[in-house]
Design a protein around this motif. Structure first.
Motif, short mmCIF file in Angstrom:
data_model
loop_
_atom_site.label_atom_id
_atom_site.label_comp_id
_atom_site.label_asym_id
_atom_site.label_seq_id
_atom_site.Cartn_x
_atom_site.Cartn_y
_atom_site.Cartn_z
N ARG A 1 -42.91 5.17 -80.49
CA ARG A 1 -41.59 5.80 -80.52
C ARG A 1 -41.47 6.75 -81.71
N LEU B 1 -38.92 9.91 -78.19
CA LEU B 1 -38.31 9.16 -77.09
C LEU B 1 -38.62 9.76 -75.72
N ARG C 1 -35.61 1.07 -70.09
CA ARG C 1 -34.76 2.25 -70.25
C ARG C 1 -34.17 2.33 -71.65
N GLN C 2 -33.88 1.17 -72.24
CA GLN C 2 -33.36 1.16 -73.61
C GLN C 2 -34.33 1.78 -74.60
N LEU D 1 -35.97 4.27 -74.33
CA LEU D 1 -35.93 5.73 -74.27
C LEU D 1 -34.68 6.30 -74.93
N ASP D 2 -33.89 5.44 -75.57
CA ASP D 2 -32.76 5.96 -76.33
C ASP D 2 -32.77 5.37 -77.73
N GLU D 3 -31.83 5.78 -78.54
CA GLU D 3 -31.83 5.41 -79.96
C GLU D 3 -31.64 3.92 -80.19
N SER D 4 -31.06 3.22 -79.23
CA SER D 4 -30.80 1.79 -79.42
C SER D 4 -32.05 0.94 -79.23
N GLY D 5 -33.15 1.56 -78.79
CA GLY D 5 -34.34 0.80 -78.45
C GLY D 5 -34.95 0.03 -79.59
#
Length: 234
Positions: free
Chosen positions: A131, A136, A179-180, A182-186
């Motif tokens: 990451r 992302l 899917r998480q 692939l966003d900032e919360s991952g």
């Protein structure tokens, strides 16, 4: 090359076995074969390190020689152990079926925890590094995350019940976790999941023994070797 000629066990593993397949998924095969015993008696016997072959032209297929496979399963290696817990098999000889019936003899509590939780932690570190370095937009992150979460769940189930469930009862939480990534919360989600499973393992009472039951495994391998003493290398 094609399938090994002395195949004793083969089944479909990977995403199709777990229920995590997508339209882009390949079918993965895993198997156990027997090296003719005479090849171990000459000047240049095969080593355990070389006891793995690729097969099934055009497909992702891995076959381990029975001695190497049993050593890896004794270490509770997640990518090999699952071959003894599949719902069905493409190939299952008499010896292959007996090996499946011996699957619980390979298990021990500490090895299962170390192999599954430890391997998942290593995979999470690789994923988080990806990451940071690839960004992302790297679509491999989602698949990596799904399988990391799957490893944690399977390992905990095996540790607490003595049974390894290969197919996930509900794949959707694993796709959502992917899917998480692939966003900032991952990053926070991954660390929270690891902490959750570390706590679960720490507080659980394992259904597994402290040590594997090696006596029936030794007897099995000795009988396999004797049965293939006069076999000729293919």
């Amino acid at each position: 090359m094609g399938e090994p000629s002395d195949l004793m066990l083969e089944g479909v593993v990977g995403s199709f076995a777990y229920g995590l397949n997508t339209p882009d998924s390949d079918v993965d095969y895993l198997g156990v074969y027997v090296e003719p015993t005479r090849t171990f008696l000459g000047l240049h016997p095969p080593t355990r390190d070389r006891g793995t072959r690729q097969g099934r032209d055009g497909a992702d297929a891995t076959y381990h020689e029975v001695g190497k496979a049993m050593g890896l399963i004794l270490a509770c290696n997640p990518t090999v152990t699952e071959v003894l817990w599949l719902d069905d098999y493409i190939v299952a000889t008499e010896f292959g079926t007996e090996l499946v019936e011996l699957r619980s003899s390979f298990l021990s509590a500490q090895r299962v925890r170390h192999a599954y939780f430890g391997y998942a932690m290593a995979q999470f570190r690789r994923m988080l590094h990806r990451r940071e370095t690839q960004g992302l937009g790297d679509k491999r992150l989602a698949k990596h995350a799904r399988h990391c979460r799957r490893l944690l769940w399977q390992g905990y189930e095996l540790y607490t019940t003595g049974v390894l469930p290969v197919r996930l009862p509900d794949p959707e939480p694993y796709f959502e976790f992917g899917r998480q990534m692939l966003d900032e919360s991952g990053d926070a989600a991954a660390k929270a999941l690891l902490a959750e499973y570390e706590e679960k393992f720490d507080s659980a009472v394992s259904a597994l023994p402290e040590r594997p039951d090696e006596a029936p495994l030794e007897d099995f391998l000795q009988r396999v070797r004797r049965a293939h003493l006069d076999a000729r290398p293919g």
